[in-house]
Design a protein around this motif. Structure first.
Motif, short mmCIF file in Angstrom:
data_model
loop_
_atom_site.label_atom_id
_atom_site.label_comp_id
_atom_site.label_asym_id
_atom_site.label_seq_id
_atom_site.Cartn_x
_atom_site.Cartn_y
_atom_site.Cartn_z
N ALA A 1 29.24 -38.94 3.04
CA ALA A 1 28.76 -38.68 4.40
C ALA A 1 29.57 -37.58 5.07
CB ALA A 1 28.83 -39.96 5.23
N LEU A 2 30.84 -37.50 4.76
CA LEU A 2 31.68 -36.45 5.33
C LEU A 2 31.27 -35.09 4.79
CD1 LEU A 2 34.11 -35.66 7.10
CD2 LEU A 2 35.55 -36.00 5.09
N LEU A 3 30.95 -35.02 3.50
CA LEU A 3 30.59 -33.74 2.89
C LEU A 3 29.26 -33.20 3.41
CD1 LEU A 3 31.74 -34.34 -0.79
CD2 LEU A 3 32.83 -32.92 0.94
N THR A 4 28.40 -34.07 3.94
CA THR A 4 27.12 -33.60 4.50
C THR A 4 27.20 -33.39 6.01
OG1 THR A 4 26.36 -35.88 4.75
CG2 THR A 4 25.81 -34.76 2.69
N SER A 5 28.36 -33.55 6.59
CA SER A 5 28.54 -33.43 8.03
C SER A 5 28.44 -31.98 8.47
CB SER A 5 29.90 -34.00 8.42
OG SER A 5 30.27 -33.60 9.70
N GLY A 6 27.72 -31.75 9.56
CA GLY A 6 27.63 -30.41 10.13
C GLY A 6 28.95 -29.95 10.73
N LEU A 7 29.69 -30.87 11.30
CA LEU A 7 30.99 -30.52 11.88
C LEU A 7 31.97 -30.08 10.80
CD1 LEU A 7 32.64 -30.38 14.47
CD2 LEU A 7 33.27 -32.76 14.12
N LEU A 8 31.93 -30.75 9.63
CA LEU A 8 32.80 -30.33 8.53
C LEU A 8 32.40 -28.94 8.02
CD1 LEU A 8 35.14 -31.08 6.61
CD2 LEU A 8 33.38 -31.81 5.00
N ARG A 9 31.12 -28.68 7.96
CA ARG A 9 30.67 -27.34 7.53
C ARG A 9 31.17 -26.26 8.48
NH1 ARG A 9 24.57 -28.78 5.49
NH2 ARG A 9 25.26 -30.11 3.78
N GLY A 10 31.11 -26.53 9.77
CA GLY A 10 31.64 -25.58 10.74
C GLY A 10 33.15 -25.41 10.60
N ALA A 11 33.84 -26.52 10.35
CA ALA A 11 35.29 -26.46 10.16
C ALA A 11 35.63 -25.68 8.89
CB ALA A 11 35.87 -27.86 10.08
N LEU A 12 34.81 -25.80 7.84
CA LEU A 12 35.07 -25.04 6.61
C LEU A 12 34.84 -23.55 6.82
CD1 LEU A 12 33.63 -27.41 3.87
CD2 LEU A 12 36.02 -26.92 4.39
N VAL A 13 33.87 -23.19 7.64
CA VAL A 13 33.67 -21.77 7.97
C VAL A 13 34.89 -21.24 8.72
CG1 VAL A 13 32.29 -20.16 9.35
CG2 VAL A 13 31.16 -21.86 7.91
N LEU A 14 35.36 -22.00 9.68
CA LEU A 14 36.58 -21.62 10.41
C LEU A 14 37.77 -21.53 9.46
CD1 LEU A 14 37.94 -21.09 13.17
CD2 LEU A 14 38.33 -23.56 13.30
N ASP A 15 37.84 -22.45 8.52
CA ASP A 15 38.92 -22.45 7.53
C ASP A 15 38.85 -21.20 6.64
OD1 ASP A 15 41.11 -23.65 6.09
OD2 ASP A 15 39.67 -24.18 4.53
N MET A 16 37.65 -20.80 6.25
CA MET A 16 37.52 -19.60 5.43
C MET A 16 37.91 -18.34 6.21
SD MET A 16 34.23 -20.21 2.97
CE MET A 16 33.05 -20.43 4.25
N LEU A 17 37.54 -18.29 7.48
CA LEU A 17 37.95 -17.15 8.31
C LEU A 17 39.47 -17.10 8.45
CD1 LEU A 17 35.23 -17.25 11.10
CD2 LEU A 17 35.48 -15.53 9.30
N LEU A 18 40.07 -18.26 8.64
CA LEU A 18 41.52 -18.35 8.74
C LEU A 18 42.18 -17.88 7.44
CD1 LEU A 18 44.02 -19.39 10.37
CD2 LEU A 18 43.65 -21.58 9.22
N GLY A 19 41.65 -18.32 6.30
CA GLY A 19 42.20 -17.90 5.02
C GLY A 19 42.07 -16.40 4.79
N THR A 20 40.93 -15.84 5.19
CA THR A 20 40.73 -14.40 5.04
C THR A 20 41.73 -13.61 5.87
OG1 THR A 20 38.39 -14.74 4.60
CG2 THR A 20 39.06 -12.54 5.27
#
Length: 135
Positions: A77-96
């Motif tokens: 359920a966490l992996l299908t969460s929209g909030l987690l997807r948004g957090a992963l996009v933010l995480d990728m921007l941070l990593g870049t």
């Protein structure tokens, strides 16, 4: 006293797991950056960027998991969460941004932002594949 020891133990495990993940991410990032830059890049700076990125990323994901109440398995359920997807996009921007700002090439010039994006994309693809296969 036990609360202090619990918090201390949690912090130690957070740093330990983050450093192990950062080493794997740095190896992936080093090979991708060496290929995209066509020049040697400084490995210890890649590790530093990946360590900071992993420490902050783990806080971000655990924060989302705590907010949504998915701190215990199963994590489907966490992996299908929209909030987690948004957090992963933010995480990728941070990593870049971290890779781009902290990693120099061997000739002391900064790596290109496109190379940092490619390294983060490879790292995230591999780590998300591992996370979904374990969940």
């Amino acid at each position: 006293m036990t609360t202090f020891l619990t918090v201390l133990s949690s912090l130690l495990w957070w740093v330990l797991y983050s450093s192990m993940a950062a080493l794997v991410f740095a190896l992936i990032g080093w090979s991708v950056l060496r290929w995209t830059e066509r020049c040697a890049v400084v490995f210890n700076r890649i590790y530093l960027a990946c360590l900071v990125w992993t420490l902050l990323g783990m806080l971000l994901v655990v924060g989302v998991a705590a907010y949504e109440g998915h701190l215990h398995p199963p994590y489907g359920a966490l992996l299908t969460s929209g909030l987690l997807r948004g957090a992963l996009v933010l995480d990728m921007l941070l990593g870049t941004v971290l890779l781009w700002r902290l990693v120099p090439r061997i000739d002391a010039r900064r790596i290109r932002p496109g190379s940092a994006c490619m390294a983060v994309a490879a790292i995230m693809a591999i780590s998300f594949g591992v996370a979904t296969s374990l969940a």
